[in-house]
Design an enzyme around this catalytic site. Structure first.
Site, PDB file in Angstrom:
ATOM      1  N   GLN A 112       0.976  -1.273  -0.133  1.00 40.38           N
ATOM      2  CA  GLN A 112      -0.070  -0.070   0.051  1.00 40.38           C
ATOM      3  C   GLN A 112       1.151   1.256   0.028  1.00 40.38           C
ATOM      4  O   GLN A 112       0.744   2.062   0.744  1.00 40.38           O
ATOM      5  CB  GLN A 112      -0.981  -0.052   1.287  1.00 40.38           C
ATOM      6  CG  GLN A 112      -2.142  -0.804   1.306  1.00 40.38           C
ATOM      7  CD  GLN A 112      -3.100  -0.585  -0.137  1.00 40.38           C
ATOM      8  OE1 GLN A 112      -3.141   0.794  -0.269  1.00 40.38           O
ATOM      9  NE2 GLN A 112      -3.871  -1.424  -0.645  1.00 40.38           N
ATOM     10  N   SER A 113       1.881   1.494  -1.017  1.00 39.63           N
ATOM     11  CA  SER A 113       2.537   2.565  -1.190  1.00 39.63           C
ATOM     12  C   SER A 113       2.209   3.846  -1.430  1.00 39.63           C
ATOM     13  O   SER A 113       1.594   3.515  -2.653  1.00 39.63           O
ATOM     14  CB  SER A 113       4.036   2.148  -1.858  1.00 39.63           C
ATOM     15  OG  SER A 113       4.822   3.299  -2.108  1.00 39.63           O
TER      16      SER A 113
END
Length: 335
Positions: A75-76
């Site tokens: 979930q960058s």
């Protein structure tokens, strides 16, 4: 500071707002709390990486790159803003997402930032936790070069001396805003991870001889490692800018007591902080960075670390899109 001599391409909405948090101030009984809204930078829902990308993407264009490669956690926020910048500039993007949590839920793997990565047209590959992500990116770059592409590799978080220039500039922006508002800023607090944001702020504040006390709330590494990473990058950024003198090691401070079980893993204090800001100020934090950063700030206030009459600014690094990858921890999934 002669920031104008470094190539920059405008991608964000700057300056970002500097707003009071009156409700939270009253609830906690002081100090006077403010928030620097780097969640409002505008690029694919905003976030702090946009500032770094203005310098990184300018360098990529100068090198005539046609593809950008970067890496981050599943979930960058950094990956999402990078692929959005590439789309805006007509470039291709290739991202490597590392499993740092072991989560297998669909929302975590495919919703939130990952959904936006795909919407922006990125090629998405996954890697196991603990992989040599820099090495993996270099391998991909060589493959793309063999296929006739011209790749530009951006480190995780955009954290190198070029990317850190974005937060040298942010320090200047914040000080200018404080002058315009007649506001004495005593402390600046933010979440710190890959170190680029904090390193840039350290350089900018020291170059201006600002008296603002900077504190990073760690979200990943232990204190000694985090401070070492920040100081190393700050020194390299200082040298990159050809600033005179030496960088003061005591200007690098990180409190890493709020990481919990690890990067991207929720804590009760983070959940409380996210709920509190949403319900008192109408501001959305994220579970990985700003939520833990705010949790640290709230706890330090409760412990009396700041004087009641001081002004404390929290730098919101963005990332609320990540909430859609973690709906279960807020009790938002039907049972």
């Amino acid at each position: 500071m002669e920031l104008a001599r470094f190539p920059r391409i405008r991608l964000g909405h700057f300056p970002t707002p500097l707003e009071p948090m009156d409700n939270l101030t009253r609830l906690l009984g002081g100090p006077r709390l403010w928030i620097k809204r780097d969640d409002c930078t505008g690029l694919s829902s905003g976030g702090n990486k946009t500032r770094k990308l203005e310098y990184l993407m300018a360098e990529a264009l100068a090198q005539k790159a046609d593809t950008v490669i970067t890496q981050g956690a599943t979930q960058s926020n950094h990956a999402r803003q990078t692929v959005a910048a590439a789309a805006k500039l007509g470039m291709q993007s290739h991202i490597l997402l590392e499993d740092r949590t072991g989560y297998t839920q669909f929302n975590y793997l495919e919703n939130g930032n990952v959904l936006l990565d795909r919407l922006h047209g990125a090629t998405v590959e996954r890697r196991a936790g603990g992989s040599d992500m820099q090495g993996e990116m270099e391998t991909v770059a060589k493959q793309l070069e063999r296929n006739g592409r011209r790749p530009y590799v951006i480190p995780g978080g955009g954290s190198n001396p070029v990317g850190a220039l974005g937060y040298v500039n942010a320090a200047l922006e914040l000080v200018n805003q404080s002058v315009e508002l007649g506001l004495r800023i005593d402390h600046l607090v933010h979440a710190t991870g890959s170190s680029g944001t904090q390193a840039g702020l350290v350089v900018g504040l020291q170059a201006m001889q600002s008296k603002i006390q900077l504190l990073g709330i760690g979200v990943r590494a232990p204190k000694e490692k985090q401070e070492s990473m920040v100081y190393d990058l700050a020194c390299r950024t200082w040298a990159h800018m050809k600033l005179k003198g030496d960088l003061d090691r005591t200007s690098v401070l990180a409190n890493c007591d709020y990481v919990g079980d690890g990067y991207g893993l929720p804590t009760p204090a983070m959940v409380e902080a996210v709920n509190l800001l949403a319900k008192t100020e109408g501001i959305l934090l994220d579970p990985v960075y700003s939520g833990k950063g705010m949790a640290g700030l709230i706890d330090l206030i409760r412990k009396g670390q700041f004087a009641k009459d001081q002004n404390v600014v929290f730098l919101h690094t963005g990332g609320s899109v990540t909430l859609f990858g973690y709906p279960d921890i807020f009790g938002l999934v039907p049972t």
